[in-house]
Design an enzyme around this catalytic site. Structure first.
Site, PDB file in Angstrom:
ATOM      1  N   CYS A 200      -4.451  -1.352  -2.022  1.00  0.00           N
ATOM      2  CA  CYS A 200      -4.620   0.092  -2.170  1.00  0.00           C
ATOM      3  C   CYS A 200      -5.593   0.319  -3.325  1.00  0.00           C
ATOM      4  O   CYS A 200      -5.341  -0.132  -4.446  1.00  0.00           O
ATOM      5  CB  CYS A 200      -3.254   0.694  -2.491  1.00  0.00           C
ATOM      6  SG  CYS A 200      -3.265   2.447  -2.906  1.00  0.00           S
ATOM      7  N   ASN A 201      -6.708   0.969  -3.027  1.00  0.00           N
ATOM      8  CA  ASN A 201      -7.705   1.224  -4.073  1.00  0.00           C
ATOM      9  C   ASN A 201      -7.132   2.115  -5.167  1.00  0.00           C
ATOM     10  O   ASN A 201      -7.422   1.939  -6.349  1.00  0.00           O
ATOM     11  CB  ASN A 201      -8.924   1.931  -3.479  1.00  0.00           C
ATOM     12  CG  ASN A 201      -9.712   1.042  -2.543  1.00  0.00           C
ATOM     13  OD1 ASN A 201     -10.713   0.462  -2.922  1.00  0.00           O
ATOM     14  ND2 ASN A 201      -9.266   0.928  -1.303  1.00  0.00           N
ATOM     15  N   THR A 202      -6.312   3.078  -4.759  1.00  0.00           N
ATOM     16  CA  THR A 202      -5.768   4.035  -5.723  1.00  0.00           C
ATOM     17  C   THR A 202      -4.831   3.323  -6.701  1.00  0.00           C
ATOM     18  O   THR A 202      -4.928   3.497  -7.919  1.00  0.00           O
ATOM     19  CB  THR A 202      -5.003   5.147  -4.972  1.00  0.00           C
ATOM     20  OG1 THR A 202      -5.832   5.634  -3.918  1.00  0.00           O
ATOM     21  CG2 THR A 202      -4.620   6.277  -5.891  1.00  0.00           C
TER      22      THR A 202
ATOM     23  N   ASP B  85       0.873  -1.180   0.000  1.00  0.00           N
ATOM     24  CA  ASP B  85       0.000   0.000   0.000  1.00  0.00           C
ATOM     25  C   ASP B  85       0.908   1.227   0.000  1.00  0.00           C
ATOM     26  O   ASP B  85       2.120   1.122   0.216  1.00  0.00           O
ATOM     27  CB  ASP B  85      -0.891  -0.014   1.262  1.00  0.00           C
ATOM     28  CG  ASP B  85      -1.797   1.219   1.342  1.00  0.00           C
ATOM     29  OD1 ASP B  85      -2.385   1.599   0.318  1.00  0.00           O
ATOM     30  OD2 ASP B  85      -1.896   1.817   2.427  1.00  0.00           O
ATOM     31  N   SER B  86       0.299   2.381  -0.195  1.00  0.00           N
ATOM     32  CA  SER B  86       1.062   3.635  -0.105  1.00  0.00           C
ATOM     33  C   SER B  86       1.589   3.843   1.314  1.00  0.00           C
ATOM     34  O   SER B  86       2.457   4.678   1.525  1.00  0.00           O
ATOM     35  CB  SER B  86       0.155   4.802  -0.468  1.00  0.00           C
ATOM     36  OG  SER B  86      -0.883   4.907   0.495  1.00  0.00           O
TER      37      SER B  86
ATOM     38  N   GLU C 155      -1.555   8.038   8.737  1.00  0.00           N
ATOM     39  CA  GLU C 155      -0.141   7.617   8.689  1.00  0.00           C
ATOM     40  C   GLU C 155       0.587   8.004   9.980  1.00  0.00           C
ATOM     41  O   GLU C 155       1.505   7.334  10.419  1.00  0.00           O
ATOM     42  CB  GLU C 155       0.571   8.275   7.496  1.00  0.00           C
ATOM     43  CG  GLU C 155       0.227   7.666   6.147  1.00  0.00           C
ATOM     44  CD  GLU C 155       0.813   6.265   5.963  1.00  0.00           C
ATOM     45  OE1 GLU C 155       2.022   6.098   6.144  1.00  0.00           O
ATOM     46  OE2 GLU C 155       0.039   5.342   5.668  1.00  0.00           O
TER      47      GLU C 155
ATOM     48  N   CYS D  70     -10.984   3.351   0.480  1.00  0.00           N
ATOM     49  CA  CYS D  70      -9.542   3.515   0.687  1.00  0.00           C
ATOM     50  C   CYS D  70      -9.181   2.623   1.864  1.00  0.00           C
ATOM     51  O   CYS D  70      -9.887   2.624   2.884  1.00  0.00           O
ATOM     52  CB  CYS D  70      -9.226   4.977   1.009  1.00  0.00           C
ATOM     53  SG  CYS D  70      -7.541   5.260   1.610  1.00  0.00           S
ATOM     54  N   THR D  71      -8.110   1.863   1.723  1.00  0.00           N
ATOM     55  CA  THR D  71      -7.803   0.874   2.755  1.00  0.00           C
ATOM     56  C   THR D  71      -7.348   1.508   4.077  1.00  0.00           C
ATOM     57  O   THR D  71      -7.296   0.827   5.097  1.00  0.00           O
ATOM     58  CB  THR D  71      -6.733  -0.119   2.263  1.00  0.00           C
ATOM     59  OG1 THR D  71      -5.597   0.610   1.779  1.00  0.00           O
ATOM     60  CG2 THR D  71      -7.282  -0.993   1.157  1.00  0.00           C
ATOM     61  N   HIS D  72      -7.024   2.783   4.052  1.00  0.00           N
ATOM     62  CA  HIS D  72      -6.697   3.462   5.311  1.00  0.00           C
ATOM     63  C   HIS D  72      -7.953   3.699   6.180  1.00  0.00           C
ATOM     64  O   HIS D  72      -7.859   3.805   7.402  1.00  0.00           O
ATOM     65  CB  HIS D  72      -6.075   4.837   5.046  1.00  0.00           C
ATOM     66  CG  HIS D  72      -4.623   4.828   4.678  1.00  0.00           C
ATOM     67  ND1 HIS D  72      -4.172   4.409   3.453  1.00  0.00           N
ATOM     68  CD2 HIS D  72      -3.519   5.207   5.382  1.00  0.00           C
ATOM     69  CE1 HIS D  72      -2.843   4.543   3.410  1.00  0.00           C
ATOM     70  NE2 HIS D  72      -2.422   5.016   4.572  1.00  0.00           N
TER      71      HIS D  72
ATOM     72  N   TYR E 110      -0.840   8.537  -2.040  1.00  0.00           N
ATOM     73  CA  TYR E 110      -0.872   8.319  -3.489  1.00  0.00           C
ATOM     74  C   TYR E 110      -2.089   9.031  -4.112  1.00  0.00           C
ATOM     75  O   TYR E 110      -2.105   9.273  -5.301  1.00  0.00           O
ATOM     76  CB  TYR E 110      -1.047   6.825  -3.803  1.00  0.00           C
ATOM     77  CG  TYR E 110       0.198   5.965  -3.754  1.00  0.00           C
ATOM     78  CD1 TYR E 110       1.400   6.421  -3.225  1.00  0.00           C
ATOM     79  CD2 TYR E 110       0.149   4.667  -4.258  1.00  0.00           C
ATOM     80  CE1 TYR E 110       2.516   5.590  -3.186  1.00  0.00           C
ATOM     81  CE2 TYR E 110       1.260   3.840  -4.239  1.00  0.00           C
ATOM     82  CZ  TYR E 110       2.441   4.303  -3.697  1.00  0.00           C
ATOM     83  OH  TYR E 110       3.537   3.474  -3.672  1.00  0.00           O
ATOM     84  N   GLY E 111      -3.074   9.300  -3.282  1.00  0.00           N
ATOM     85  CA  GLY E 111      -4.380   9.734  -3.781  1.00  0.00           C
ATOM     86  C   GLY E 111      -4.381  11.051  -4.522  1.00  0.00           C
ATOM     87  O   GLY E 111      -5.335  11.374  -5.238  1.00  0.00           O
TER      88      GLY E 111
END
Ligand code: DGL
Length: 267
Positions: A71-73, A8-9, A150, A182-184, A40-41
């Site tokens: 990561c969806n992005t 992921d980012s 983050e 978004c996975t976050h 990344y978004g």
């Protein structure tokens, strides 16, 4: 014996790793957080596509035989290139669960919270178009949320204030279902529930993604590994920070594996 790479980012993909360790614990895992480049978004599509491909090649060189783009992005911008470039390796992506949301919603008003890049992507818009029907989708970019997550500020007052702003348009529209694109964002569940209440249905696709991973592992005959099994946590920014957050956010998932950590530079 399979080693599975998850990237992921940043720390968002830990929500997917958590589910992987729940459903498919008998493997070795390598988790790669590209935190030096998060978020990344809001980066260019070309940059996200190239970086995602580079990270997948790096994970394959580390011995991964299956990859989860957690990561969806990155999935929206890069999964087609990655699959073309690495045809021998099963590549599983994540995308906003708007299909299950359409089935679950009673009032056909569905909120989608995702990154700006995911919402702008052709992949997402094609999916949306195919499902539009009688549903009203209220999409909102979660600008600013990923950097706070983050930093581990998942319940900070500033995170709550920003989230309230992003969700207000959905509240006004009267959504009954919210898609976490978004996975976050699953780390914000307690705050989301505080703001939207317990009646709202929340759709997160991690479980479905890992079901797909287990199907692919069978198809590619990638076998389970006997214990002891390891999770290697790699960060391009600060592996200690990643490890601390993993211990805090997905503690039970890490219990049955030996955890190794390393900060890595990937050009
Ligand atoms: N976790 C990622 C996603 O699912 C990326 C968030 C970001 O880096 O902006 O979209």
């Amino acid at each position: 014996m399979a080693t599975i790479g998850v990237f992921d980012s940043g720390i968002g993909g830990l929500t997917v790793l958590n589910e992987a360790l729940r459903q498919a614990p008998a493997h070795h895992y390598i988790y790669l957080a590209d935190s030096v480049n998060a978020p990344y978004g809001e980066k260019s599509s070309e940059w996200v596509a190239q970086r995602s491909l580079d990270l997948c090649h790096w994970l394959a060189r580390e011995g991964c035989q299956a990859l989860v783009v957690a990561c969806n992005t990155a999935t929206a911008e890069a999964i087609a290139h990655i699959r073309n470039d690495m045809p021998a390796i099963p590549i599983i992506g994540v995308e906003p669960g708007i299909k299950p949301a359409v089935h679950q919603s009673n009032n056909q008003k569905i909120g989608v919270l995702a990154t700006q890049n995911t919402l702008k992507s052709d992949k997402f818009n094609a999916l949306l178009k195919s499902l539009q029907g009688d549903c009203e989708f209220i999409s909102q970019a979660g600008l600013g949320l990923v950097p706070l997550i983050e930093e581990g500020k998942i319940d900070a007052p500033e995170t709550e204030a920003l989230l309230r702003e992003h969700l207000s348009v959905m509240q006004t529209a009267g959504i009954d279902t919210l898609v976490l694109g978004c996975t976050h964002y699953p780390f914000l569940l307690p705050l989301i529930r505080k703001i939207l209440g317990n009646d709202i249905q929340i759709v997160d696709t991690s479980a479905a993604v890992i079901k797909q991973l287990t199907r692919k592992l069978e198809e590619f005959e990638l076998l389970q590994s006997p214990p002891p099994r390891t999770i290697r946590l790699y960060s391009t920014l600060d592996a200690d920070h990643l490890h601390q957050l993993a211990k805090q956010l997905i503690p039970t998932a890490l219990e049955q594996h030996g955890v190794e950590t390393s900060t890595v530079f990937i050009s």
